[in-house]
Write an enzyme that holds these catalytic residues in place. Structure first.
Site, mmCIF file in Angstrom:
data_model
loop_
_atom_site.group_PDB
_atom_site.id
_atom_site.type_symbol
_atom_site.label_atom_id
_atom_site.label_comp_id
_atom_site.label_asym_id
_atom_site.label_seq_id
_atom_site.Cartn_x
_atom_site.Cartn_y
_atom_site.Cartn_z
ATOM 1 C CE LYS A 13 38.266 43.426 33.964
ATOM 2 N NZ LYS A 13 38.049 42.383 34.996
ATOM 3 N NE ARG A 88 40.064 47.410 39.395
ATOM 4 C CZ ARG A 88 40.690 46.500 38.647
ATOM 5 N NH1 ARG A 88 41.247 46.822 37.515
ATOM 6 N NH2 ARG A 88 40.727 45.255 39.062
ATOM 7 N NE ARG A 127 44.249 35.336 36.883
ATOM 8 C CZ ARG A 127 43.671 36.530 36.870
ATOM 9 N NH1 ARG A 127 43.389 37.102 35.723
ATOM 10 N NH2 ARG A 127 43.371 37.139 37.977
ATOM 11 N NE ARG A 160 46.615 38.523 38.995
ATOM 12 C CZ ARG A 160 45.739 39.288 38.356
ATOM 13 N NH1 ARG A 160 45.698 39.266 37.033
ATOM 14 N NH2 ARG A 160 44.915 40.073 39.004
ATOM 15 N NE ARG A 171 41.546 40.452 42.224
ATOM 16 C CZ ARG A 171 41.930 39.449 41.430
ATOM 17 N NH1 ARG A 171 42.410 38.331 41.949
ATOM 18 N NH2 ARG A 171 41.821 39.570 40.125
HETATM 19 P P1 AP5 Z 1 41.144 37.011 32.718
HETATM 20 O O1 AP5 Z 1 40.948 37.298 31.272
HETATM 21 O O2 AP5 Z 1 42.516 37.149 33.283
HETATM 22 O O3 AP5 Z 1 40.076 37.845 33.582
HETATM 23 P P2 AP5 Z 1 40.032 39.371 33.921
HETATM 24 O O4 AP5 Z 1 38.624 39.825 33.794
HETATM 25 O O5 AP5 Z 1 41.060 40.131 33.128
HETATM 26 O O6 AP5 Z 1 40.391 39.291 35.461
HETATM 27 P P3 AP5 Z 1 41.537 39.947 36.327
HETATM 28 O O7 AP5 Z 1 41.578 39.171 37.620
HETATM 29 O O8 AP5 Z 1 42.848 40.062 35.608
HETATM 30 O O9 AP5 Z 1 40.944 41.329 36.570
HETATM 31 P P4 AP5 Z 1 41.063 42.241 37.746
HETATM 32 O O10 AP5 Z 1 40.239 43.328 37.255
HETATM 33 O O11 AP5 Z 1 40.739 41.793 39.100
HETATM 34 O O12 AP5 Z 1 42.647 42.398 37.929
HETATM 35 P P5 AP5 Z 1 43.661 43.484 37.374
HETATM 36 O O13 AP5 Z 1 44.818 42.755 36.871
HETATM 37 O O14 AP5 Z 1 42.965 44.457 36.501
HETATM 38 O O15 AP5 Z 1 40.604 35.531 32.984
HETATM 39 C C1 AP5 Z 1 40.622 34.919 34.262
HETATM 40 C C2 AP5 Z 1 40.804 33.390 34.086
HETATM 41 O O16 AP5 Z 1 39.692 32.831 33.380
HETATM 42 C C3 AP5 Z 1 42.052 32.994 33.278
HETATM 43 O O17 AP5 Z 1 42.542 31.818 33.837
HETATM 44 C C4 AP5 Z 1 41.521 32.719 31.856
HETATM 45 O O18 AP5 Z 1 42.298 31.761 31.201
HETATM 46 C C5 AP5 Z 1 40.093 32.226 32.129
HETATM 47 N N1 AP5 Z 1 39.124 32.717 31.140
HETATM 48 C C6 AP5 Z 1 39.055 33.966 30.614
HETATM 49 N N2 AP5 Z 1 38.006 34.087 29.788
HETATM 50 C C7 AP5 Z 1 37.380 32.886 29.809
HETATM 51 C C8 AP5 Z 1 36.218 32.396 29.162
HETATM 52 N N3 AP5 Z 1 35.477 33.186 28.356
HETATM 53 N N4 AP5 Z 1 35.836 31.116 29.394
HETATM 54 C C9 AP5 Z 1 36.570 30.330 30.230
HETATM 55 N N5 AP5 Z 1 37.689 30.743 30.877
HETATM 56 C C10 AP5 Z 1 38.090 32.010 30.665
HETATM 57 O O19 AP5 Z 1 44.010 44.273 38.717
HETATM 58 C C11 AP5 Z 1 44.775 43.695 39.754
HETATM 59 C C12 AP5 Z 1 44.941 44.703 40.886
HETATM 60 O O20 AP5 Z 1 45.624 45.885 40.414
HETATM 61 C C13 AP5 Z 1 43.631 45.252 41.486
HETATM 62 O O21 AP5 Z 1 43.106 44.405 42.484
HETATM 63 C C14 AP5 Z 1 44.105 46.606 42.046
HETATM 64 O O22 AP5 Z 1 44.792 46.453 43.260
HETATM 65 C C15 AP5 Z 1 45.096 47.076 40.994
HETATM 66 N N6 AP5 Z 1 44.459 47.890 39.934
HETATM 67 C C16 AP5 Z 1 44.371 47.577 38.601
HETATM 68 N N7 AP5 Z 1 43.718 48.543 37.927
HETATM 69 C C17 AP5 Z 1 43.372 49.483 38.851
HETATM 70 C C18 AP5 Z 1 42.670 50.716 38.766
HETATM 71 N N8 AP5 Z 1 42.171 51.166 37.598
HETATM 72 N N9 AP5 Z 1 42.475 51.417 39.898
HETATM 73 C C19 AP5 Z 1 42.987 51.007 41.080
HETATM 74 N N10 AP5 Z 1 43.655 49.839 41.240
HETATM 75 C C20 AP5 Z 1 43.858 49.086 40.124
#
Ligand code: AP5
Length: 225
Positions: A13, A88, A127, A160, A171
């Protein structure tokens, strides 16, 4: 365009949001990025969020909802935005609906990244993130030119803390229990479309651009509100 990217951790995403944000000239708003920045700077928000994030749990709804409601009031979001990682939970989705309704604006599209757990785990474990500018890499899929060094700014890359295997599993479970129900919520609203998150970054973008661009007739088929 007002867009929400929905999908499990590691679906891509954040990576796709950067591409779409450049293409459409609208801000990429990631609750994960905002929270991580607050933790890094040891702000009061970061102090509240840190323990939840370390365990891979969700930060309480009232905290994240407040962040987003305030962020959407900033001028750059007036012409559109890309929400990544929010909402979420059902409570967050309902709070967002309420806040937007007050401004008489609506979400145009929820793009749901369907991604297999194997792909998500492989992506998260590989990542690496730049310490300085936050740019994301993957050791196999999207490697930097020099191992451990950011192509954009020369900063060092790190893993991370919540990308460690045990936290990743939690997660993914939290996602299944609390976030996946949003798929049905938005299907009922008539604004959700699915894409395969397993595709590579360029292919995924082309699918979006060809099939989901606002200029396409497909866009007219979304439920008008
Ligand atoms: P990436 O694009 O970073 O994936 P992502 O879907 O954004 O995954 P995240 O782990 O960042 O999402 P998340 O939802 O768990 O974490 P968030 O930061 O929101 O890609 C991942 C990897 O794959 C990278 O290495 C990239 O290079 C590679 N890649 C990407 N696309 C690719 C492709 N098409 N092909 C090949 N490789 C690819 O949240 C973190 C924490 O914050 C949560 O656990 C929670 O504690 C808190 N939090 C955040 N938002 C909320 C909320 N709304 N409510 C409550 N808690 C929250």
């Amino acid at each position: 365009m007002r867009l929400i990217l929905l999908g499990p951790p590691g679906a891509g995403k954040g990576t796709q949001a950067i591409v779409l944000s450049k293409k459409y000239g609208i801000p990429h708003i990631s609750t994960g990025d905002i929270l991580r920045e607050a933790v890094k700077k040891d702000l009061p928000l970061g102090k509240k969020a840190r323990s939840f994030m370390e365990k891979g749990e969700l930060v309480p709804d009232e905290i994240v909802t407040g962040i987003i409601v305030e962020r959407l009031k900033i001028d750059d979001a007036k012409k559109g935005f890309i929400l990544d990682g929010f909402p979420r939970t059902l409570k967050q989705a309902q709070a967002l609906d309420e806040a937007l309704k007050k401004e008489s604006i609506y979400i145009d599209l929820i793009l749901y990244f369907e991604t297999s757990p194997e792909v998500a785990i492989a992506r998260l474990s590989g990542r690496r993130v730049c310490k300085v500018c936050g740019y994301n890499y993957h050791i196999k899929n999207i490697p930097p030119k020099k191992t451990g060094i950011c192509d954009q700014c020369g900063g060092g890359l790190f893993q991370r803390p919540d990308d460690k295997e045990e936290t990743v599993r939690n997660r993914l479970k939290v996602y299944e229990d609390q976030t996946k129900p949003l798929v049905d919520y938005y299907i009922k609203e008539g604004i959700l479309r699915k894409v395969s998150g397993d595709l590579d970054v360029k292919e995924l973008f082309h699918r979006f651009f060809l099939r989901y661009s606002p200029k396409r007739s497909w866009y007219d088929s979304l439920k008008k509100r």
